[in-house]
Design a protein around this motif. Structure first.
Motif, PDB file in Angstrom:
ATOM      1  N   UNK A  43       9.724 -41.604 -26.869  1.00 46.15           N
ATOM      2  CA  UNK A  43      10.963 -42.536 -27.143  1.00 46.15           C
ATOM      3  C   UNK A  43      12.013 -42.231 -26.363  1.00 46.15           C
ATOM      4  N   UNK A  44      13.310 -42.772 -26.750  1.00 46.86           N
ATOM      5  CA  UNK A  44      14.544 -42.910 -25.884  1.00 46.86           C
ATOM      6  C   UNK A  44      14.816 -41.453 -25.572  1.00 46.86           C
ATOM      7  N   UNK A  45      14.655 -40.279 -26.214  1.00 45.64           N
ATOM      8  CA  UNK A  45      14.944 -38.933 -25.708  1.00 45.64           C
ATOM      9  C   UNK A  45      14.176 -38.527 -24.491  1.00 45.64           C
ATOM     10  N   UNK A  46      12.914 -38.988 -24.531  1.00 46.87           N
ATOM     11  CA  UNK A  46      11.983 -38.779 -23.579  1.00 46.87           C
ATOM     12  C   UNK A  46      12.387 -39.457 -22.272  1.00 46.87           C
ATOM     13  N   UNK A  62      29.469 -36.442 -28.686  1.00 43.58           N
ATOM     14  CA  UNK A  62      30.709 -37.118 -28.897  1.00 43.58           C
ATOM     15  C   UNK A  62      30.587 -38.647 -29.103  1.00 43.58           C
ATOM     16  N   UNK A  63      29.703 -39.143 -28.318  1.00 48.00           N
ATOM     17  CA  UNK A  63      29.352 -40.757 -28.446  1.00 48.00           C
ATOM     18  C   UNK A  63      28.321 -41.185 -29.287  1.00 48.00           C
ATOM     19  N   UNK A  64      27.895 -39.962 -30.073  1.00 46.99           N
ATOM     20  CA  UNK A  64      26.720 -40.358 -30.805  1.00 46.99           C
ATOM     21  C   UNK A  64      25.424 -39.969 -30.957  1.00 46.99           C
ATOM     22  N   UNK A  65      25.492 -38.895 -29.912  1.00 49.80           N
ATOM     23  CA  UNK A  65      24.030 -38.392 -29.964  1.00 49.80           C
ATOM     24  C   UNK A  65      23.779 -37.186 -31.067  1.00 49.80           C
ATOM     25  N   UNK A  77      23.662 -47.177 -27.147  1.00 50.21           N
ATOM     26  CA  UNK A  77      22.618 -48.255 -27.609  1.00 50.21           C
ATOM     27  C   UNK A  77      21.284 -47.534 -27.695  1.00 50.21           C
ATOM     28  N   UNK A  78      20.936 -46.878 -26.459  1.00 50.51           N
ATOM     29  CA  UNK A  78      19.922 -46.168 -26.126  1.00 50.51           C
ATOM     30  C   UNK A  78      19.704 -45.040 -27.156  1.00 50.51           C
ATOM     31  N   UNK A  79      20.749 -44.421 -27.249  1.00 51.18           N
ATOM     32  CA  UNK A  79      20.711 -43.346 -28.407  1.00 51.18           C
ATOM     33  C   UNK A  79      20.110 -43.875 -29.902  1.00 51.18           C
ATOM     34  N   UNK A  80      20.688 -45.063 -30.088  1.00 52.52           N
ATOM     35  CA  UNK A  80      20.167 -45.948 -31.274  1.00 52.52           C
ATOM     36  C   UNK A  80      19.024 -46.622 -31.178  1.00 52.52           C
ATOM     37  N   UNK A  81      18.205 -46.208 -30.329  1.00 51.50           N
ATOM     38  CA  UNK A  81      16.708 -46.850 -30.271  1.00 51.50           C
ATOM     39  C   UNK A  81      16.818 -48.207 -29.529  1.00 51.50           C
ATOM     40  N   UNK A  82      17.691 -48.781 -29.060  1.00 49.44           N
ATOM     41  CA  UNK A  82      17.642 -50.062 -28.323  1.00 49.44           C
ATOM     42  C   UNK A  82      16.902 -50.026 -27.079  1.00 49.44           C
ATOM     43  N   UNK A  83      15.975 -51.012 -26.783  1.00 46.39           N
ATOM     44  CA  UNK A  83      15.177 -51.021 -25.694  1.00 46.39           C
ATOM     45  C   UNK A  83      15.829 -50.959 -24.611  1.00 46.39           C
ATOM     46  N   UNK A  84      15.422 -50.269 -23.220  1.00 48.14           N
ATOM     47  CA  UNK A  84      16.420 -50.324 -22.080  1.00 48.14           C
ATOM     48  C   UNK A  84      16.819 -51.388 -21.657  1.00 48.14           C
TER      49      UNK A  84
END
Lengths: 241, 853
Positions: free
Chosen positions: B470-473, B759-762, A114-121
Motif C-alpha cells: 500500500x501507500x507506505x510501500x 507532524x503532518x499526520x503520519x 492524502x496519501x497517508x490517508x490511503x488516497x490513490x496517487x
C-alpha cells in the motif's frame, strides 16, 4: 459568528513543565477557548510559551496538568494514532522553517497527507495540484523545495496544510523566515483562506504587523496569558468578507 | 587549528560511536584478510624452504632428477668430480605407519655404512644412540628414528615399527635413535632413516636415488663445483644449492598465493567502500557544523584536513586491530594451506610455529591507513567545498545536487566500459598490478552508475510495493527515488559486499565446472585406482607388478596406467603425465580440443609426439606442431605437439607422453593411477573389492568410480578455496555491517524528515512500516546491483585473474542459485538492521525533530 462562537479548541487549566535537571514551567494555568472561524494571534517574547501552547493544541505534546479539548474531545486521553489522525485531517500546520520534505516536489509534498490517508496517487496529485493552484504557485508545483524561494515554500506548506480542508490552521511564525514583502503576501493568503473556507487560524507570532491580521490577540508572558484582546472592528471586517 | 578540529571530531565520535565502531571494524576486517594471507603465505614458504634446507644437512649442493629420481650410476660420476668433499645418496619417501594412528613419517634412505658427516646434526656421537652399530648397518630391517618420534611412540632399541611400503607392510626393527635436530627435526620429528639400498627395494626405487647431497672441498667454490657436476650430467638432472631448491618450491605454490592475493585485494576494496560510505555520511551529518566552522574562519583545507585526520586515526586503529585479527585468522588457515600444498602440489612442509612478521604488519597498517585516506578523500573534499551559506541555511538545501546527473552517468559508463574492454582485450604481459586496476575501474563505474540504478530499481519495485504494502510501500520506494544520494550509501555497501561474494562464488563454481568437464573428457573411466590421496606425490606408487595384477582381473575391459611426475619446462615445474596412449585414447573419445585424434593417438603411442594442456600452450606460446623440449634424467627429448586439451591439474601446465617413452628416459616403471573401463554388467562395488584383494590390502590404494573421483576432486577444490570461503564470510559480515551502519545513520539523519512526516499526520506504525519497507527495497536493489557487479568481477576473475594465476581462463558460470538464496537472507539482515532504527523513527519526538538541527 462572533456573538456565539462554537469552541473548536478549549484549553483548560493547562500546565506544561519539563524536568530537565531543574523543573522548567513552560505554561502555567492557561485557559483559552477558541471558536470556529476565529483568527487568533498568540503573541509573546521568545520563551514565553507560544510554541509550547501550539504543540499542545495540535496534539504533538500533552499537558502536565489540565486539558486540551479539540471539538470537545480531550486530546490527552486519545491514543497517539487518534491524535495523529486529527492532526492529519482536522488541523493544518504551517511552520516557520516550512518543514517540507526535501526529496519531494511541491505537489508530492502537498499530496503526502492524502496519501497517508490511503488516497490513490493520481487522485491525491490532482487534489494537490488544485490546492497549489489556489495558493497561486502552480508554476512551481513540480519543483523541489530547494528550487523554490522562501515564500514559494511557505505557499506549498500552506497548500499541504489545507489539503484536507481542515477546520483549524495552526501557523507557527509563518513569516519568520521571510522578507517583509513576502511575509505580507503569506499573511494575505492566510486571510483569503480564512475568508474562503472559514478556517480557524491560530497564528503564533511575535510580529505586531502579523498579529494585526487577526481579530483576537492572546499575549503570553512567562507561560501565562497576560492579555486576551479582541479587535471588534476587525471581527466586523471579517464577517463582512 | 588541527587540535581544535580534532577535538570537534572526537565529540562527533562520542555522538555517533556506532558509525565509528563499524568503520573501524570494516577497516580491521579488510586489513585482517590481507595480513592473514601474507602471513600464511610466508609461513608456508618458510616451512617449505626450512624443510628442504634441514633435510639437506650440511650439503652445499643437491643433485636431483625431478620427482622420479635418477640412476644410481650418477653417484660414481659425482664422487669422481674434483672438488667434491662429501657426497651422500639419498632416497626420501613419505611413508605411512601401519598402525591405527596411520601417521605419516618421512623415511630417509641413507648410506648407513658411511659416517654420515653431512648429517652431523642428527648423527653426532653424543646424540646418536645405537647399541649394536654392526647390526644396524648389516641388517636390512634396521631403522633409526628420531628421539622425538621414539618418545612419542615409546620406542626403544629392538622394538618393531611397521610401515606401509610398495612391497606391502614391512616390519622394521629400531636399532638406533638419533637427535631431533637438523633433518631429524622436520615434520615434528616424524623422521626415520633406513639404509639407502634397502629403501630402493622397499619403496620401488630400484637402481635410483632421489638425490645426492654434496659438500664442496674448501679449495673449490660451490658455484665452480656446481658447474663441474652439471657438465657431467644430462639436462634432466639439476644441480642446485638447497636454498635455490626451496625457491623452486615457493614458485610451485606461487599460484595459490597469487590467487589469494587477488582476493585479498578485492576484500580491501570492500573495506575501502565502507570507509568511503562512512565518511560520506559523516559529511552529510556534519553539514551544519561545517557551515559554522567555515563561517567562523576555518579554511577549506582545514575542513578537508579535519576529515582526513579522522580517516588516518580510524585507519591506524582499524589496521592495528586488523593485524591482530589477521594473525588469528592465519593461525586458523595455516593448517589448511599446508594440507593444500601437500595434496595439490605434492610439496610437503614441516608445520612450524606461525611467525608474526613485523614487516607485513607495518605493510598492512600502512595499506589500511592509505586505503582509509583514499576512501575518505572524496567525501572530505565534498565537505570542504560546501557552500557555507547553504550549509548554514535550512535543511531543504541539502539535497540540491543531482547525483544522477549526466556527467556522472557518462563517467560511470566510460569507466565500466573501459574496465570490461581492458579485461577482455588486454594482454597478460601488462602484469597483475595493472590488471587489478581493471576491476577497480569496473567497481568505480558501477558506483557512479548506482544512483541511476537505484532509480530504475525503485521504479521497477514501485508497483510491487504498492500492490503488497500500500501507500507506505509506495512512499518507501519513492523516497529512494527522490534521495539517491542517501540511498546510494546503503545500496553501495551491499553492492560491493555482495559483488565480492558472488564473484568469488562464481569463480569457484566456474573452476569446479571446468574441472568437472575436464574430468569427463580426460578421465572418462569406470574405475580409477590411485596409490595416494595426493594429486602429486614422490612417494607411494604402485609397482608395475601390482598394476599388472589389477589390470589382469577378468572384469577389466580396457585399462591404462598413469605415472604422474613433473619436469622443468621454461623455468616452471610442469606436470608430466605418462599414459599408455593407445588405451588412454581408447577410453577417452573426446580427449582433444585441438589436433587430429587418430594422428595424435598414433604419434604419441609411437613416442613421436606429445599432448599438452592449453594453459601450457598459453604460457609457453606453443602451437600445434611446435617442438617441446623435455629434459629427462637420461637425456633431452624433443617432440612435436600433436594435440591440445584443457587440463588444469597444474597451473603451470601439463605434458602428456606415452609410458614407453617415460620408462625409457626416466627409467621408472612405477604407476600412480590405474584407469579401468569394466566389461558390461560388472558391478563396480564388487570390482572395487576385487581390486583391494588383488593389491593384497598391504599397500595404500584408493579406488573410485568416476563419480566418486569427481566428488573427491570437488572436495579438494573446496579445500583449495577454503581461504576464499573465509573471505566470503568476512565480506558478508562487512556488507551486513555496512547495511546496519547506513540504516542507523540514515534514520538518524532523517530525524527531522520523519518528524515532519509525523507532524503532518503520519502514524507511528506507518513510519515504522515505511522505514522497514525502505530497507527491504534497498536490500533488493543492493542485491541486484551486487549481482551485476559480481557478474562483472567474476568475468574479470575467470578471464584475466585465472589466466594470470593458472594460465587458463574458464567459462563463466554465474551462481544464480546463490543470488536467489541470498534474497531472504539479505532481506532478513536489512529488516534486522532497520528494525531498531525504525522503532526509533516511530518514537521520534516530533516537537524536537521538526526543530532539529
Amino acid at each position: 459568528m462572533e456573538n456565539n462562537p462554537i469552541p473548536v479548541i478549549e484549553v483548560k487549566g493547562v500546565r506544561k513543565s519539563y524536568a530537565n535537571g531543574a523543573e522548567v514551567c513552560a505554561l502555567d494555568d492557561v485557559d483559552l477557548t477558541i471558536g470556529h472561524g476565529q483568527r487568533v494571534a498568540i503573541m509573546g517574547q521568545s520563551g514565553s510559551g507560544k510554541s509550547t501552547l501550539l504543540n499542545l493544541i495540535c496534539g504533538l505534546d500533552v499537558p502536565t496538568k489540565g486539558q486540551v479539548l479539540f471539538e470537545g474531545r480531550d486530546l490527552a486521553t486519545m491514543s497517539d494514532d487518534d491524535r495523529t489522525r486529527i492532526r492529519r485531517v482536522k488541523m493544518g500546520m504551517i511552520f516557520q522553517t516550512f518543514n517540507l520534505l526535501p526529496t519531494l516536489t511541491g505537489v508530492e509534498n502537498v499530496a503526502l497527507p492524502l496519501r497517508l490517508n490511503g488516497v490513490a496517487l493520481r487522485e491525491a496529485n490532482e487534489k494537490a495540484l488544485a490546492m497549489i493552484e489556489k495558493v497561486g504557485i502552480t508554476k512551481r508545483a513540480h519543483h523541489r523545495p530547494d528550487e523554490m524561494s522562501g515564500g514559494e515554500r511557505q505557499r506549498i506548506a500552506i497548500a499541504r496544510a489545507l489539503i484536507f480542508d481542515p477546520p483549524v490552521l495552526l501557523a507557527d511564525e509563518p513569516t519568520g523566515n521571510l522578507d517583509s514583502h513576502t511575509g505580507e503576501d503569506i499573511l494575505s493568503l492566510l486571510e483569503s483562506v480564512h475568508s474562503e473556507f472559514g478556517t480557524t487560524i491560530l497564528l503564533v507570532t511575535h510580529n505586531e504587523h502579523a498579529a494585526e491580521h487577526c481579530e483576537r490577540r492572546v499575549t503570553l508572558l512567562d507561560g501565562k496569558i497576560v492579555a486576551d484582546e479582541t479587535d471588534t472592528s476587525r471581527t466586523a471586517n471579517v464577517s463582512s468578507v | 587549528m588541527t587540535g581544535v578540529l580534532t577535538q570537534i571530531t572526537s565529540r562527533q565520535w562520542r555522538i555517533h560511536y556506532t558509525r565509528l565502531i563499524l568503520t573501524i571494524v570494516g577497516i580491521a576486517l579488510g586489513v585482517a584478510v590481507f595480513f592473514a594471507i601474507q602471513t600464511t603465505n610466508v609461513t608456508l614458504v618458510n616451512a617449505l624452504g626450512g624443510t628442504i634446507e634441514k633435510l639437506a644437512g650440511r650439503a652445499t649442493l643437491q643433485v636431483t632428477g625431478g620427482d622420479t629420481g635418477f640412476s644410481e650410476d650418477y653417484l660414481k660420476t659425482v664422487r669422481a668430480t674434483p672438488g667434491v668433499a662429501l657426497s651422500e645418496p639419498v632416497t626420501e619417501t613419505m611413508a605411512t605407519l601401519a598402525m591405527p594412528e596411520g601417521e605419516k613419517i618421512v623415511v630417509l634412505g641413507l648410506d648407513t655404512t658411511s659416517d654420515l658427516k653431512l648429517y652431523s646434526d642428527m648423527f653426532d656421537e653424543k646424540g646418536l644412540e645405537v647399541k649394536n652399530p654392526l647390526a644396524f648397518t648389516s641388517k636390512a630391517d634396521s631403522i633409526a628414528v628420531s628421539r622425538k618420534f621414539a618418545d612419542r611412540y615409546g620406542l626403544k632399541d629392538g622394538d618393531k615399527l611397521p610401515l606401509r611400503t610398495q612391497a606391502g607392510t614391512q616390519e622394521f626393527t629400531v636399532r638406533a635413535i638419533f637427535r631431533s635436530a637438523g633433518a631429524g627435526d622436520v615434520f615434528d620429528g616424524n623422521v626415520a632413516v633406513v639404509d639407502v639400498y634397502a629403501s630402493q627395494e622397499l619403496f620401488g626405487k630400484k637402481g635410483r636415488f632421489d638425490r645426492i647431497d654434496v659438500m664442496n672441498s674448501p679449495n673449490v667454490t660451490v658455484d665452480d663445483l656446481k658447474q663441474r657436476i652439471r657438465a657431467e650430467m644430462p639436462a634432466g638432472i639439476t644441480v642446485e644449492r638447497p636454498e635455490r631448491r626451496s625457491e623452486g618450491l615457493e614458485n610451485t605454490v606461487s599460484s595459490m598465493h597469487l590467487g589469494l592475493t587477488v582476493m585479498s585485494f578485492l576484500a580491501f576494496t570492500v573495506c575501502a567502500f565502507l570507509v568511503f560510505n562512512s565518511f560520506a555520511i559523516s559529511v552529510n551529518q556534519r553539514w551544519k557544523e561545517i557551515g559554522v566552522l567555515r563561517a567562523i574562519g576555518v579554511t577549506r583545507g582545514g575542513i578537508q584536513r579535519m576529515f582526513l585526520t579522522e580517516a588516518a586515526i580510524v585507519g591506524v586503529v582499524g589496521s592495528i586491530v586488523g593485524v591482530g585479527i589477521g594473525f588469528m585468522l592465519a593461525e586458523a588457515a595455516i593448517g589448511v594451506v599446508l594440507n593444500v600444498s601437500l595434496t595439490v602440489y605434492g610439496a610437503a612442509a614441516s608445520p612450524g610455529a606461525l611467525e608474526f612478521n613485523y614487516g607485513f604488519a607495518v605493510e598492512a597498517i600502512v595499506a589500511g591507513v592509505v586505503v582509509s585516506l583514499l576512501a575518505a578523500w572524496l567525501p572530505s573534499r565534498a565537505g570542504a567545498r560546501l557552500d557555507p551559506i547553504a550549509a548554514l541555511h535550512d535543511i531543504e538545501t541539502r539535497t540540491s545536487k543531482d547525483v544522477a546527473n549526466l556527467p556522472r552517468l557518462a563517467a560511470g559508463v566510460v569507466l565500466l566500459a573501459a574496465g570490461l574492454l581492458l579485461t577482455t582485450f588486454s594482454t597478460p604481459t601488462v602484469g597483475l598490478n595493472i590488471q587489478l586496476f581493471y576491476t577497480l575501474l569496473i567497481q568505480a563505474g558501477m558506483i557512479l552508475l548506482l544512483p541511476k540504478f537505484i532509480e530504475w530499481g525503485s521504479r521497477a519495485l514501485r508497483p510491487l510495493m504498492n500492490y503488497f504494502f500500500g501507500v507506505e510501500g509506495l512512499i518507501a520506494v519513492e523516497t529512494l527515488i527522490k534521495a539517491p544520494r542517501r540511498t546510494a550509501s546503503t545500496v553501495g555497501a551491499l553492492m560491493i559486499g555482495l559483488a565480492f561474494v558472488y564473484s568469488t562464488g562464481a569463480y569457484i563454481i566456474s573452476q569446479k565446472a571446468a574441472i568437472d568437464g575436464e574430468l569427463d573428457r580426460s578421465l572418462d573411466v569406470d574405475i580409477l585406482v590411485t596409490s595416494s590421496q595426493q594429486l602429486q606425490t614422490t612417494s607411494n606408487h604402485f609397482s608395475a607388478v601390482t598394476a599388472a595384477s589389477v589390470m589382469s582381473l577378468p572384469e577389466v575391459a580396457i585399462a591404462d596406467t598413469l605415472r604422474i611426475s613433473s619436469v622443468n619446462y621454461g623455468g616452471e615445474k610442469v606436470s608430466l603425465l605418462a599414459h599408455d596412449m593407445k588405451s588412454y585414447f581408447a577410453m577417452s573419445p573426446n580427449l582433444l580440443e585441438e589436433g587430429d585424434r587418430q594422428a595424435a593417438e598414433s604419434k604419441t603411442a609411437e613416442g613421436k609426439g606429445v599432448l599438452i594442456s592449453k594453459n601450457l600452450a598459453y604460457r609457453g606460446n606453443l602451437r600445434m606442431g611446435d617442438t617441446v623440449k623435455i629434459n629427462s634424467p637420461t637425456g633431452t627429448l624433443e617432440l612435436p605437439v600433436v594435440g591440445m586439451l584443457s587440463y588444469s591439474r597444474s597451473e603451470k601446465g601439463t605434458i602428456f607422453i606415452d609410458k614407453g617413452v617415460f620408462q625409457k628416459y626416466w627409467n621408472d616403471t612405477d604407476v600412480d593411477d590405474i584407469l579401468i573401463d569394466l566389461r558390461p554388467g560388472t558391478d563396480p562395488v564388487q570390482f572395487k573389492q576385487r581390486v583391494q584383494a588383488a593389491i593384497g590390502g598391504e599397500q595404500d590404494a584408493f579406488i573410485y568410480t568416476h563419480d566418486e573421483f569427481k566428488k573427491w576432486v570437488d572436495g579438494l577444490i573446496d579445500q583449495f578455496f577454503a581461504l576464499f570461503y573465509l573471505q566470503m564470510v568476512i565480506a558478508i559480515f562487512v556488507a551486513a555491517l555496512g547495511l546496519v551502519n547506513t540504516m542507523v545513520i540514515s534514520v538518524d539523519e532523517r530525524r527531522r524528515e520523519l518528524g515532519i512526516f509525523r507532524a503532518i499526520g503520519g502514524l507511528r506504525r506507518q513510519v515504522m512500516k515505511m522505514v522497514l519497507l525502505e530497507a527491504v527495497a534497498i536490500s533488493l536493489i543492493g542485491l541486484a546491483a551486487g549481482a551485476i557487479t559480481g557478474l562483472f568481477n567474476a568475468y574479470f576473475l575467470v578471464h584475466t585473474a585465472a589466466r594470470v594465476v593458472a594460465g587458463f581462463s574458464v567459462e563463466l558460470i554465474f551462481p544464480y542459485t546463490m543470488v536467489l538464496t541470498a534474497v531472504p537472507f539479505v532481506i532478513v539482515v536489512a529488516v534486522g538492521a532497520a528494525f531498531l532504527p525504525a522503532m526509533k523513527a516511530a518514537r521520534t519526538n516530533v516537537v524536537e525533530a521538526v526543530g532539529y538541527e
